[in-house]
Design a protein around this motif. Structure first.
Motif, short mmCIF file in Angstrom:
data_model
loop_
_atom_site.label_atom_id
_atom_site.label_comp_id
_atom_site.label_asym_id
_atom_site.label_seq_id
_atom_site.Cartn_x
_atom_site.Cartn_y
_atom_site.Cartn_z
N ILE A 200 0.86 -1.17 0.00
CA ILE A 200 0.00 0.00 0.00
C ILE A 200 0.91 1.23 0.00
O ILE A 200 2.10 1.14 0.31
N ALA A 201 0.34 2.36 -0.38
CA ALA A 201 1.07 3.62 -0.31
C ALA A 201 0.47 4.48 0.78
O ALA A 201 -0.74 4.74 0.77
N GLU A 202 1.30 4.87 1.72
CA GLU A 202 0.88 5.79 2.78
C GLU A 202 1.22 7.21 2.33
O GLU A 202 2.37 7.53 2.06
N LEU A 203 0.20 8.06 2.26
CA LEU A 203 0.36 9.44 1.81
C LEU A 203 0.09 10.36 2.99
O LEU A 203 -0.94 10.22 3.67
N THR A 204 1.00 11.30 3.23
CA THR A 204 0.89 12.18 4.39
C THR A 204 1.28 13.60 4.01
O THR A 204 2.28 13.81 3.31
N HIS A 209 -3.89 12.27 6.20
CA HIS A 209 -3.38 10.99 5.74
C HIS A 209 -4.33 10.37 4.72
O HIS A 209 -5.54 10.54 4.79
N ALA A 210 -3.74 9.61 3.80
CA ALA A 210 -4.51 8.78 2.87
C ALA A 210 -3.74 7.48 2.66
O ALA A 210 -2.51 7.43 2.81
N LEU A 211 -4.48 6.42 2.31
CA LEU A 211 -3.89 5.11 2.06
C LEU A 211 -4.37 4.60 0.72
O LEU A 211 -5.58 4.38 0.53
N VAL A 212 -3.47 4.45 -0.23
CA VAL A 212 -3.80 3.80 -1.50
C VAL A 212 -3.68 2.30 -1.24
O VAL A 212 -2.59 1.77 -1.03
#
Length: 284
Positions: A200-204, A209-212
């Motif tokens: 998964i990709a953790e975006l911050t 925060h978002a999680l692909v």
């Protein structure tokens, strides 16, 4: 919908809006209780995520791609979609992409690595660095090396041949270990089970925060039963743990979840379990 996390700009780019499956074909253990009032096919989608930082343009998942020969996995076979036009509508042409990452090497996530040009499979994103976990690459390479003639393995071998090998031969691939930081605010984390090294990709950014999430989950009704496995899960027991880990992460961080096959939303705790709350377009 454009999502802004500090200096990150995230744009969903959908390859297929409607991708129907019979429930039992997608989830072998599905029950009437899982389905509730739902009747007929489950309507999935194929969505990728374009993430722009101040310095880089990153594509998370690349879709299925057009004209791919998948005679067994017919849902992936010979698609013809305007994906690159949709990417352009988001303000990006293939030459603009700096980094491409697939959550895993199933056809609908890495097939778009290449496109058919004058009879050959050329890299779709000719300037990009394609990041692939070493374990995931080794898994698909081994299937290809065994040269299966039929079945799902045959289509996976074709995926390596027409979608992965051409970018390797073009010198565009870096094999990585996880976790891996792509850029400030973009970290790749292992959540295996669906495949050997599914990520998964953790975006911050900006305190948000978002999680692909790729294929950790395929449909919202899995939230009511995290043990419900998808037919393509390589290790169903590990996949269950990864689903729980994703839910814990999302709930703890109030993270926006950005799945491949159903709309974006947030995960709330519900007793000992979780429930999914879809987020309306523009309200992310």
């Amino acid at each position: 919908m454009t999502i802004t996390l500090g200096q990150l700009r995230i744009d969903p780019v959908t390859e297929l809006d409607h991708w129907p499956f019979a429930p039992a074909d997608l989830f072998p253990g599905v029950t009437p209780e899982h389905l509730g009032d739902h009747q007929g096919d489950l309507d999935l989608m194929i969505t990728t995520y374009l993430v722009r930082t101040p310095d880089q343009t990153v594509l998370l998942d690349a879709g299925n791609g057009n004209a791919k020969e998948r005679p067994v996995l017919l849902a992936h076979h010979q698609l013809d979609t305007p994906y690159l036009d949709r990417l352009a509508a988001a303000g990006v042409v293939p030459e603009d992409v700096d980094v491409v990452v697939a959550t895993h090497l199933h056809p609908d996530h890495c097939g778009g690595f290449t496109q058919l040009v004058d009879g050959s499979w050329d890299p779709t994103f000719p300037r990009a660095l394609y990041l692939i976990p070493s374990e995931e690459y080794a898994w698909l390479q081994q299937i290809h090396a065994e040269r299966p003639e039929g079945g799902v393995a045959g289509d996976l071998a074709r995926t390596f041949e027409d979608s992965v090998l051409p970018v390797v031969e073009a010198g565009l691939v870096e094999l990585i270990d996880l976790p891996y930081e792509v850029a400030d605010g973009i970290t790749l984390r292992s959540l295996p089970g669906h495949t050997t090294a599914h990520l998964i990709a953790e975006l911050t950014g900006g305190g948000r925060h978002a999680l692909v999430s790729g294929d950790v989950l395929h449909h919202p009704f899995q939230f009511s039963d995290l043990t419900l496995h998808q037919g393509g899960d390589a290790d169903p027991a590990v996949a269950v743990e990864s689903r729980r880990t994703l839910c814990e992460l999302a709930a703890d961080r109030d993270a926006l979840v950005l799945p491949a096959h159903f709309p974006a939303g947030r995960i709330d705790r519900d007793g000992d379990g979780f429930r999914y709350r879809p987020v309306a377009s523009g309200a992310a």
